[in-house]
Enzyme design. Structure first.
Site, PDB file in Angstrom:
ATOM      1  CG  ASP A 103     106.818  88.082  19.837  1.00  0.00           C
ATOM      2  OD1 ASP A 103     105.982  87.400  20.464  1.00  0.00           O
ATOM      3  OD2 ASP A 103     107.622  87.578  19.036  1.00  0.00           O
ATOM      4  CD  GLU A 155     107.941  83.908  15.025  1.00  0.00           C
ATOM      5  OE1 GLU A 155     108.713  84.704  15.584  1.00  0.00           O
ATOM      6  OE2 GLU A 155     107.230  83.098  15.649  1.00  0.00           O
ATOM      7  CG  HIS A 192     104.668  85.670  24.223  1.00  0.00           C
ATOM      8  ND1 HIS A 192     104.120  84.410  24.160  1.00  0.00           N
ATOM      9  CD2 HIS A 192     104.823  86.089  22.943  1.00  0.00           C
ATOM     10  CE1 HIS A 192     103.948  84.078  22.889  1.00  0.00           C
ATOM     11  NE2 HIS A 192     104.365  85.083  22.129  1.00  0.00           N
TER      12      HIS A 192
END
Length: 328
Positions: A273, A195, A14
């Site tokens: 991530d 998740e 991200h």
């Protein structure tokens, strides 16, 4: 050479979530914005759980207000990634944060990010591609705007479309219009699932949105039928072990299902991530996986081959990245 020194491919990153805390603090100082509440005394990001993490993430984005801010951010991210051996990366970019809901502004932000990526490739020998993402908890209507931005800027650099955000809000199928729009523009598709949402969310992502990759997807381990479907459909999981451990899905790396998924024949890759939030780097991910499962250079070479095959890039770029991987 240790496994941590190997060249690496990262598919799940991200953009704002990769912002070094020192970079955000510096921008906040320059703009005279008080963000002291989102940092711990040691300067790292401070959050309690996933919901609070999203709030801190969005607060940090408050200082990223111009194309120039994102140009500087992109250079900072890629310098850090390259220092950790990453030779190819895909970053998730949301028009909600880059331009705030205006197509022309989004194009300006994107130009700045691409310029920085080109500079970083010359300086650090790392290639970046963009995956435009909608934000699930912003809702399906806002997702249509993100998909429109993605479709209008699709090409050699914007190569994919996906969805992040809070999995507990809404369903995958509610975003079908946005994903169909992106697909018609020729973009590759991914979405966060499996998740916090459980294995059923992975199945919904595959069936309702027709994605090629799934962000995280680790809860698929709980459903043998789903594992077989992932293998049969050749779906790739963008696995982020360190993130999963920090957010409490698993107590430690040894308990993480990435090895079991891989042994079952599922395509798995490794990413960070939101690395500074989760106190990780690609070097650390490799080190911890090697320690937990005894993986060696051959195992990581196989993971990188899987990632390269699943990368949302053209064949010329794939060939160039392959040569970088073969330098070791």
């Amino acid at each position: 050479m240790t496994v941590a020194d190997l060249p690496k491919i990262e598919l799940h990153l991200h953009h704002e979530g990769a912002a070094p805390p020192a970079f955000i603090r510096q921008l906040a100082h320059e703009k005279r914005i008080d963000l002291s509440g989102i940092f711990k005394p040691d300067g790292s990001y401070d959050f309690r759980d996933f919901a609070h993490f999203l709030s801190v993430y969005e607060a940090a984005c408050e200082v990223l207000k111009s194309p120039e801010d994102f140009r500087r951010l992109t250079l900072a991210i890629l310098e850090e990634s390259a220092a950790n051996g990453v030779v190819y990366s895909e970053t998730f970019l949301s028009p909600d944060f880059c331009g705030g809901g205006d197509l022309h502004a989004w194009q300006d932000y994107l130009t700045a990010i691409q310029d920085a990526a080109d500079e970083a490739e010359r300086k650090f020998d790392i290639t970046l591609r963009g995956v435009v993402t909608c934000v699930r908890h912003f809702g399906p209507e806002q997702a249509k705007f993100s998909a429109h931005c993605a479709a209008e800027t699709a090409g050699d650099w914007v190569t994919g479309f996906g969805m992040g955000g809070n999995e507990s809000i809404g369903t995958q199928g509610e975003f079908k219009w946005a994903f169909d729009c992106a697909r018609e523009a020729g973009l590759h598709l991914t979405t966060h699932a499996g998740e916090f949402g459980g294995p059923e969310s992975v199945r919904d992502a595959i069936h309702d949105l027709g994605v090629e990759r799934v962000g995280h997807g680790v809860r698929a381990i709980e459903d043998p039928d789903l594992i077989r479907e992932l293998v049969d459909r050749d779906i790739t999981l963008e696995v982020c072990p360190g993130s999963n451990v920090v957010l409490g899905l698993y107590p430690d790396f040894a308990a993480h299902p990435i090895a079991r998924l891989r042994e079952a024949g599922v395509n798995v890759t490794v990413s960070t991530d939101d690395p500074p939030f989760f106190h990780t780097t690609m070097r650390r991910e490799y080190e911890m996986l090697s320690e937990a499962f005894g993986w060696n250079a051959e195992d990581f070479a196989a993971l990188n081959e899987t990632a390269l095959n699943a990368a949302f890039c053209d064949e010329d770029t794939r060939a160039r990245v392959k040569k970088r991987l073969e330098k070791t």
